[in-house]
Write an enzyme that holds these catalytic residues in place. Structure first.
Site, short mmCIF file in Angstrom:
data_model
loop_
_atom_site.label_atom_id
_atom_site.label_comp_id
_atom_site.label_asym_id
_atom_site.label_seq_id
_atom_site.Cartn_x
_atom_site.Cartn_y
_atom_site.Cartn_z
N SER A 1 40.63 45.18 27.66
CA SER A 1 40.10 43.83 27.50
C SER A 1 40.38 42.97 28.73
O SER A 1 41.52 42.89 29.19
CB SER A 1 40.77 43.12 26.31
OG SER A 1 40.37 43.71 25.13
N HIS B 1 34.81 43.44 27.58
CA HIS B 1 34.55 44.82 28.00
C HIS B 1 33.15 44.89 28.61
O HIS B 1 32.28 44.11 28.25
CB HIS B 1 34.62 45.77 26.80
CG HIS B 1 36.02 45.96 26.27
ND1 HIS B 1 36.74 47.11 26.45
CD2 HIS B 1 36.82 45.12 25.58
CE1 HIS B 1 37.93 46.99 25.89
NE2 HIS B 1 38.01 45.79 25.34
N HIS C 1 37.35 50.63 19.76
CA HIS C 1 38.67 50.62 19.13
C HIS C 1 38.56 51.09 17.69
O HIS C 1 37.53 50.91 17.05
CB HIS C 1 39.24 49.20 19.11
CG HIS C 1 39.29 48.53 20.45
ND1 HIS C 1 38.17 48.00 21.04
CD2 HIS C 1 40.31 48.31 21.30
CE1 HIS C 1 38.52 47.48 22.21
NE2 HIS C 1 39.80 47.66 22.40
N TYR D 1 39.64 49.56 15.20
CA TYR D 1 39.33 48.44 14.30
C TYR D 1 37.84 48.09 14.26
O TYR D 1 37.40 47.34 13.40
CB TYR D 1 40.15 47.19 14.67
CG TYR D 1 39.90 46.61 16.04
CD1 TYR D 1 38.73 45.93 16.35
CD2 TYR D 1 40.85 46.72 17.03
CE1 TYR D 1 38.51 45.39 17.61
CE2 TYR D 1 40.66 46.19 18.28
CZ TYR D 1 39.48 45.52 18.57
OH TYR D 1 39.27 44.99 19.81
N GLU D 2 37.05 48.64 15.18
CA GLU D 2 35.62 48.31 15.17
C GLU D 2 34.88 49.10 14.09
O GLU D 2 33.89 48.62 13.54
CB GLU D 2 35.00 48.59 16.54
CG GLU D 2 35.49 47.62 17.61
CD GLU D 2 35.01 48.03 18.99
OE1 GLU D 2 33.80 47.93 19.24
OE2 GLU D 2 35.85 48.45 19.80
N ALA E 1 45.24 45.56 27.43
CA ALA E 1 45.95 44.29 27.34
C ALA E 1 46.95 44.43 26.20
O ALA E 1 46.64 45.05 25.18
CB ALA E 1 44.98 43.16 27.06
N MET F 1 46.30 47.33 20.55
CA MET F 1 45.37 47.88 19.55
C MET F 1 44.54 49.05 20.09
O MET F 1 43.46 49.33 19.56
CB MET F 1 44.42 46.77 19.09
CG MET F 1 45.11 45.52 18.55
SD MET F 1 43.91 44.25 18.10
CE MET F 1 44.99 42.81 17.94
N SER F 2 45.00 49.69 21.13
CA SER F 2 44.15 50.74 21.72
C SER F 2 45.01 51.84 22.33
O SER F 2 46.18 52.01 21.98
CB SER F 2 43.27 50.13 22.82
OG SER F 2 44.06 49.70 23.91
N ASN G 1 50.56 38.21 26.71
CA ASN G 1 51.30 37.26 25.85
C ASN G 1 52.58 37.91 25.37
O ASN G 1 52.75 39.13 25.46
CB ASN G 1 50.43 36.88 24.62
CG ASN G 1 50.01 38.11 23.83
OD1 ASN G 1 49.07 38.82 24.20
ND2 ASN G 1 50.72 38.39 22.75
N HIS H 1 42.26 36.16 21.05
CA HIS H 1 41.51 37.02 21.97
C HIS H 1 41.09 36.22 23.21
O HIS H 1 41.07 36.75 24.32
CB HIS H 1 40.30 37.63 21.25
CG HIS H 1 39.60 38.67 22.08
ND1 HIS H 1 40.23 39.81 22.57
CD2 HIS H 1 38.32 38.75 22.52
CE1 HIS H 1 39.37 40.54 23.26
NE2 HIS H 1 38.20 39.92 23.25
N1 HPA Z 1 49.07 42.33 19.95
C1 HPA Z 1 48.15 43.29 19.89
N2 HPA Z 1 47.24 43.48 20.84
C2 HPA Z 1 47.28 42.66 21.91
C3 HPA Z 1 48.22 41.63 22.02
C4 HPA Z 1 49.18 41.46 20.98
O1 HPA Z 1 50.05 40.57 21.01
N3 HPA Z 1 47.95 41.00 23.19
C5 HPA Z 1 46.90 41.63 23.76
N4 HPA Z 1 46.49 42.64 22.99
#
Ligand code: HPA
Length: 269
Positions: A28, A58, A80, A82-83, A110, A205-206, A229, A241
Site C-alpha cells: 500500500s 496499489h 489481500h 480480506y478482499e 505497510a 494484513m499481507s 503507524n 487507510h
Molecule cells: N495494522 C495492520 N495493517 C497495517 C497497519 C496496522 O496498524 N498499518 C499499516 N498496515
C-alpha cells in the site's frame, strides 16, 4: 500450473524471453515504484486470472524490465485475503513468476509497529513471521508439496544483503517479526498487546500468504515493512487507510534507496 505457463508465454511475448531475476510485490502506498522500472507494463486486466487489485494505493500492473541493471518483475498491487476471503489470492501471479524462471521474491508492505524504536516513517526487515490470521494459502492443495518447511522462509543471504545495502546507505533497517492479521479492520489495542506478547514487532494484513506460496513454489523470499503507524493503542495518532497512504511515501523513499542499492550490489547469490 498450465494457466501460469500460458500467462508466462503471454508475458514473454510482450516483455521478452529473459527471466526476471527478482519478483517484487509492492504494498500500500508503494505502487509508484513500478513506474521507476524501465520496461514493459502489462495491466492485470490483460492477464486473465490476475487479481483485480481493488485497494487504493496499489497500481494493478505487472512491469517487467530493468532496475539498477537487474531484470525484475514488479507487481504494482496485490490481492489481500480480506478482499475475497481467499488466502491464496496471489497464487496465480506467483506461479506465473515461477513459470517465468524467477527464483527470488522481494515483498513489501505497510505495517504498524509494536516497537517504539521502530517508529513510523522507518523500515523493518522481516526475520520471521506469525500467521495469526489463522488460515493458510495452501489449504486445499492436494499434493504432499503442501507440507512446506518454513524454518528458512526469510532467506538469510537476501536478508544479509538487504542489511548491508541499508548500512551502506546509512538507513536504519532493524529486523523483526511480522504478525499477519486478516484485516480489513485494524487491530484492537488488546490484539496489539497479544501480538507483542507472542513476539511480534509489527502487524499487517499481507505478505505472509505470499511468503508461504513463494516457499511452496521454491522461491527464495525476503520482505520489508514500511512502518506507517504505531499499533493500535500504542500512540495517540489515528489509524486509517488514508493515514497509511499518507505515511507510506516517507518510508517508501528509504525503501527505494535500500532496494536500489541491494540490486546494484547484487551478486549472483
Ligand atoms: N495494522 C495492520 N495493517 C497495517 C497497519 C496496522 O496498524 N498499518 C499499516 N498496515
Amino acid at each position: 500450473m498450465s494457466k501460469s505457463v500460458d500467462l508466462a508465454a503471454l508475458i514473454r511475448d510482450r516483455a521478452g524471453d529473459k527471466a526476471p531475476e527478482y519478483g517484487l510485490i509492492l504494498g500500500s502506498g508503494l505502487g509508484h515504484l513500478s513506474a521507476q522500472v524501465d520496461g514493459t507494463a502489462i495491466p492485470y486486466d490483460e492477464l486473465p486470472g490476475f487479481p483485480h487489485a481493488s485497494v487504493s494505493g496499489h497500481v494493478p500492473q505487472l512491469v517487467i524490465g530493468e532496475l539498477e541493471g537487474r531484470r525484475v518483475a514488479v507487481f504494482g498491487g496485490r490481492s489481500h485475503y480480506y478482499e475475497s476471503g481467499r488466502a491464496d489470492a496471489m497464487r496465480l501471479p506467483l506461479e506465473t513468476l515461477a513459470a517465468l524462471g524467477t527464483k527470488k521474491l522481494i515483498l513489501t508492505n505497510a505495517a504498524g509497529s509494536l516497537r517504539p524504536d521502530i517508529p513510523p516513517g522507518g523500515l523493518m526487515l522481516l526475520d520471521d513471521h506469525i500467521a495469526f490470521a489463522g488460515t493458510n494459502p495452501l489449504i486445499g492443495e492436494a499434493t504432499d508439496a503442501r507440507f512446506v518447511p518454513m524454518t528458512d522462509a526469510h532467506d538469510t543471504q537476501m536478508r544479509d544483503a538487504f542489511s548491508a545495502a541499508a548500512q551502506a546507505e546509512g538507513i536504519d533497517l532493524p529486523e523483526g517479526v511480522y504478525c499477519w492479521f486478516s484485516g480489513p479492520s485494524f487491530e484492537t489495542p488488546a490484539e496489539i498487546r497479544a501480538a507483542r506478547t507472542l513476539g511480534a514487532d509489527a502487524v499487517g494484513m499481507s505478505t505472509v500468504p505470499e511468503i508461504i506460496l513463494g516457499r511452496f513454489l521454491g522461491l527464495r523470499c525476503a520482505a520489508i515493512s514500511v512502518i506507517t503507524n504505531m499499533g493500535a493503542g500504542l500512540s495517540d495518532e489515528s489509524i486509517s487507510h488514508d493515514h497509511t497512504k499518507a505515511m507510506a511515501p516517507i518510508g517508501a523513499s528509504k525503501l527505494e534507496t535500500v532496494l536500489r542499492r541491494f540490486l546494484r550490489d547484487a551478486q549472483d547469490r
